[in-house]
Design a protein around this motif. Structure first.
Motif, PDB file in Angstrom:
ATOM      1  N   TYR A  42       0.805  -1.227   0.000  1.00 32.95           N
ATOM      2  CA  TYR A  42       0.000   0.000   0.000  1.00 32.95           C
ATOM      3  C   TYR A  42       0.837   1.276   0.000  1.00 32.95           C
ATOM      4  O   TYR A  42       0.354   2.336   0.373  1.00 32.95           O
ATOM      5  CB  TYR A  42      -0.996   0.007   1.174  1.00 32.95           C
ATOM      6  N   ASN A  43       2.079   1.189  -0.426  1.00 26.71           N
ATOM      7  CA  ASN A  43       2.948   2.359  -0.523  1.00 26.71           C
ATOM      8  C   ASN A  43       2.735   3.003  -1.895  1.00 26.71           C
ATOM      9  O   ASN A  43       3.042   2.391  -2.911  1.00 26.71           O
ATOM     10  CB  ASN A  43       4.408   1.939  -0.347  1.00 26.71           C
ATOM     11  N   PRO A  44       2.242   4.248  -1.947  1.00 30.47           N
ATOM     12  CA  PRO A  44       1.935   4.857  -3.237  1.00 30.47           C
ATOM     13  C   PRO A  44       3.156   5.293  -4.045  1.00 30.47           C
ATOM     14  O   PRO A  44       3.041   5.527  -5.246  1.00 30.47           O
ATOM     15  CB  PRO A  44       1.084   6.074  -2.856  1.00 30.47           C
ATOM     16  N   LEU A  45       4.327   5.387  -3.438  1.00 36.26           N
ATOM     17  CA  LEU A  45       5.491   5.874  -4.184  1.00 36.26           C
ATOM     18  C   LEU A  45       6.010   4.871  -5.217  1.00 36.26           C
ATOM     19  O   LEU A  45       6.225   5.245  -6.359  1.00 36.26           O
ATOM     20  CB  LEU A  45       6.591   6.313  -3.220  1.00 36.26           C
ATOM     21  N   PRO A  46       6.209   3.612  -4.852  1.00 36.12           N
ATOM     22  CA  PRO A  46       6.664   2.673  -5.887  1.00 36.12           C
ATOM     23  C   PRO A  46       5.511   1.847  -6.439  1.00 36.12           C
ATOM     24  O   PRO A  46       5.656   0.651  -6.649  1.00 36.12           O
ATOM     25  CB  PRO A  46       7.642   1.790  -5.126  1.00 36.12           C
ATOM     26  N   SER A  47       4.341   2.439  -6.628  1.00 34.70           N
ATOM     27  CA  SER A  47       3.172   1.652  -6.994  1.00 34.70           C
ATOM     28  C   SER A  47       3.456   0.761  -8.191  1.00 34.70           C
ATOM     29  O   SER A  47       4.201   1.116  -9.091  1.00 34.70           O
ATOM     30  CB  SER A  47       1.980   2.561  -7.278  1.00 34.70           C
ATOM     31  N   GLY A  48       2.857  -0.394  -8.152  1.00 37.09           N
ATOM     32  CA  GLY A  48       3.007  -1.345  -9.247  1.00 37.09           C
ATOM     33  C   GLY A  48       2.652  -2.737  -8.801  1.00 37.09           C
ATOM     34  O   GLY A  48       2.528  -3.028  -7.627  1.00 37.09           O
ATOM     35  N   GLY A  49       2.493  -3.605  -9.772  1.00 34.32           N
ATOM     36  CA  GLY A  49       2.160  -4.990  -9.492  1.00 34.32           C
ATOM     37  C   GLY A  49       3.415  -5.815  -9.301  1.00 34.32           C
ATOM     38  O   GLY A  49       4.538  -5.325  -9.378  1.00 34.32           O
ATOM     39  N   SER A  50       3.216  -7.092  -9.071  1.00 29.49           N
ATOM     40  CA  SER A  50       4.352  -7.991  -8.863  1.00 29.49           C
ATOM     41  C   SER A  50       4.998  -8.395 -10.178  1.00 29.49           C
ATOM     42  O   SER A  50       6.144  -8.802 -10.207  1.00 29.49           O
ATOM     43  CB  SER A  50       3.887  -9.250  -8.133  1.00 29.49           C
ATOM     44  N   ASN A  51       4.239  -8.313 -11.261  1.00 29.72           N
ATOM     45  CA  ASN A  51       4.666  -8.721 -12.599  1.00 29.72           C
ATOM     46  C   ASN A  51       4.926 -10.221 -12.709  1.00 29.72           C
ATOM     47  O   ASN A  51       5.606 -10.673 -13.614  1.00 29.72           O
ATOM     48  CB  ASN A  51       5.906  -7.943 -13.072  1.00 29.72           C
ATOM     49  N   TYR A  52       4.389 -11.001 -11.770  1.00 27.80           N
ATOM     50  CA  TYR A  52       4.461 -12.454 -11.881  1.00 27.80           C
ATOM     51  C   TYR A  52       3.496 -12.905 -12.962  1.00 27.80           C
ATOM     52  O   TYR A  52       2.364 -12.451 -13.032  1.00 27.80           O
ATOM     53  CB  TYR A  52       4.065 -13.139 -10.573  1.00 27.80           C
ATOM     54  N   GLY A  53       3.951 -13.814 -13.809  1.00 28.52           N
ATOM     55  CA  GLY A  53       3.088 -14.386 -14.832  1.00 28.52           C
ATOM     56  C   GLY A  53       2.196 -15.459 -14.239  1.00 28.52           C
ATOM     57  O   GLY A  53       2.460 -15.981 -13.151  1.00 28.52           O
ATOM     58  N   LEU A  54       1.140 -15.820 -14.961  1.00 25.63           N
ATOM     59  CA  LEU A  54       0.181 -16.792 -14.463  1.00 25.63           C
ATOM     60  C   LEU A  54       0.780 -18.172 -14.215  1.00 25.63           C
ATOM     61  O   LEU A  54       0.237 -18.961 -13.451  1.00 25.63           O
ATOM     62  CB  LEU A  54      -1.003 -16.905 -15.412  1.00 25.63           C
ATOM     63  N   THR A  55       1.883 -18.480 -14.866  1.00 24.34           N
ATOM     64  CA  THR A  55       2.509 -19.786 -14.657  1.00 24.34           C
ATOM     65  C   THR A  55       3.623 -19.737 -13.609  1.00 24.34           C
ATOM     66  O   THR A  55       4.234 -20.758 -13.323  1.00 24.34           O
ATOM     67  CB  THR A  55       3.089 -20.322 -15.980  1.00 24.34           C
ATOM     68  N   ASN A  56       3.859 -18.576 -13.037  1.00 23.24           N
ATOM     69  CA  ASN A  56       4.921 -18.412 -12.046  1.00 23.24           C
ATOM     70  C   ASN A  56       4.551 -19.128 -10.751  1.00 23.24           C
ATOM     71  O   ASN A  56       3.470 -18.918 -10.195  1.00 23.24           O
ATOM     72  CB  ASN A  56       5.159 -16.921 -11.796  1.00 23.24           C
ATOM     73  N   GLU A  57       5.438 -19.953 -10.264  1.00 28.36           N
ATOM     74  CA  GLU A  57       5.187 -20.725  -9.045  1.00 28.36           C
ATOM     75  C   GLU A  57       4.988 -19.821  -7.828  1.00 28.36           C
ATOM     76  O   GLU A  57       4.180 -20.118  -6.952  1.00 28.36           O
ATOM     77  CB  GLU A  57       6.343 -21.703  -8.807  1.00 28.36           C
ATOM     78  N   LYS A  58       5.718 -18.702  -7.765  1.00 29.42           N
ATOM     79  CA  LYS A  58       5.561 -17.772  -6.643  1.00 29.42           C
ATOM     80  C   LYS A  58       4.138 -17.208  -6.606  1.00 29.42           C
ATOM     81  O   LYS A  58       3.546 -17.067  -5.540  1.00 29.42           O
ATOM     82  CB  LYS A  58       6.570 -16.624  -6.728  1.00 29.42           C
ATOM     83  N   LEU A  59       3.599 -16.873  -7.778  1.00 30.92           N
ATOM     84  CA  LEU A  59       2.241 -16.347  -7.845  1.00 30.92           C
ATOM     85  C   LEU A  59       1.238 -17.411  -7.410  1.00 30.92           C
ATOM     86  O   LEU A  59       0.318 -17.126  -6.647  1.00 30.92           O
ATOM     87  CB  LEU A  59       1.903 -15.846  -9.250  1.00 30.92           C
ATOM     88  N   LYS A  60       1.415 -18.634  -7.880  1.00 28.70           N
ATOM     89  CA  LYS A  60       0.505 -19.716  -7.488  1.00 28.70           C
ATOM     90  C   LYS A  60       0.510 -19.903  -5.976  1.00 28.70           C
ATOM     91  O   LYS A  60      -0.547 -20.042  -5.353  1.00 28.70           O
ATOM     92  CB  LYS A  60       0.909 -21.021  -8.176  1.00 28.70           C
ATOM     93  N   ASN A  61       1.685 -19.890  -5.377  1.00 28.02           N
ATOM     94  CA  ASN A  61       1.793 -20.049  -3.923  1.00 28.02           C
ATOM     95  C   ASN A  61       1.175 -18.864  -3.183  1.00 28.02           C
ATOM     96  O   ASN A  61       0.513 -19.038  -2.161  1.00 28.02           O
ATOM     97  CB  ASN A  61       3.251 -20.236  -3.501  1.00 28.02           C
ATOM     98  N   LEU A  62       1.408 -17.667  -3.705  1.00 24.43           N
ATOM     99  CA  LEU A  62       0.864 -16.455  -3.095  1.00 24.43           C
ATOM    100  C   LEU A  62      -0.663 -16.459  -3.121  1.00 24.43           C
ATOM    101  O   LEU A  62      -1.319 -16.139  -2.128  1.00 24.43           O
ATOM    102  CB  LEU A  62       1.418 -15.232  -3.823  1.00 24.43           C
ATOM    103  N   SER A  92      -1.685  -1.588  -9.975  1.00 27.84           N
ATOM    104  CA  SER A  92      -0.989  -0.518  -9.257  1.00 27.84           C
ATOM    105  C   SER A  92      -0.606  -0.940  -7.849  1.00 27.84           C
ATOM    106  O   SER A  92       0.261  -0.339  -7.226  1.00 27.84           O
ATOM    107  CB  SER A  92      -1.882   0.719  -9.166  1.00 27.84           C
ATOM    108  N   GLY A  93      -1.283  -1.951  -7.326  1.00 27.20           N
ATOM    109  CA  GLY A  93      -1.088  -2.351  -5.943  1.00 27.20           C
ATOM    110  C   GLY A  93      -1.799  -1.441  -4.968  1.00 27.20           C
ATOM    111  O   GLY A  93      -1.639  -1.566  -3.759  1.00 27.20           O
TER     112      GLY A  93
END
Length: 158
Positions: A42-62, A92-93
């Motif tokens: 929730y920090n507005p200064l570096p706003s952005g997504g994780s950029n993990y793709g749908l097949t990324n294991e980190k995203l699946k776990n998250l 944007s997060g």
């Protein structure tokens, strides 16, 4: 021409800045509706997504972790379908909105945490309905609920 928007769409309660109507913030108390996850805490200064793709294991776990947390926090049945915005951070997060469905799934937890009687619980549901915004210009996006504005209304229930 638009001073409210130009100054950050800040919401002021009792002469204190409570938050921004346009920037999501973290609500982790059992007495409040929770926001959608944020990839930037929730920090507005570096706003952005994780950029993990749908097949990324980190995203699946998250996503699996967020699902379990949402179910446990709201004391839901493990087979409950969880709205995607409660599992995935926005681009944007900082998205301040959740769906009406995501809000409804939190009603029992909040009513219990606030010791609401049935009439107060019904007012809680009415707050969700009243705070539901239509799609922009009635065609862009979906109905949504601003979590900060909803939580401010919940605090008014007596």
């Amino acid at each position: 021409m638009f001073p409210f928007q130009a100054n950050g769409s800040l919401i002021v309660t009792n002469n204190q800045i409570t938050g921004s109507k346009l920037i999501g913030q973290n609500f982790d108390s059992t007495i409040y509706f929770t926001s959608r996850p944020s990839a930037v805490s929730y920090n507005p200064l570096p706003s952005g997504g994780s950029n993990y793709g749908l097949t990324n294991e980190k995203l699946k776990n998250l996503v699996a972790q967020r699902k379990q947390q949402f179910i446990a926090f709201n004391q839901l049945d493990s087979l409950t379908a969880i709205p995607s915005e409660m599992l995935f951070a926005s681009a944007s997060g900082l998205d301040p909105h959740i769906s009406q469905n995501a809000a409804m799934l939190q009603v029992n937890r909040i009513a219990k945490a606030r010791n609401f009687n049935p009439a107060q619980k019904q007012k809680l549901i009415e707050c969700i309905l009243e705070c539901t915004e239509k799609p922009q210009f009635l065609i862009f996006g979906e109905e949504r609920v601003n979590v900060l504005l909803l939580n401010l209304e919940v605090d008014k229930i007596r």
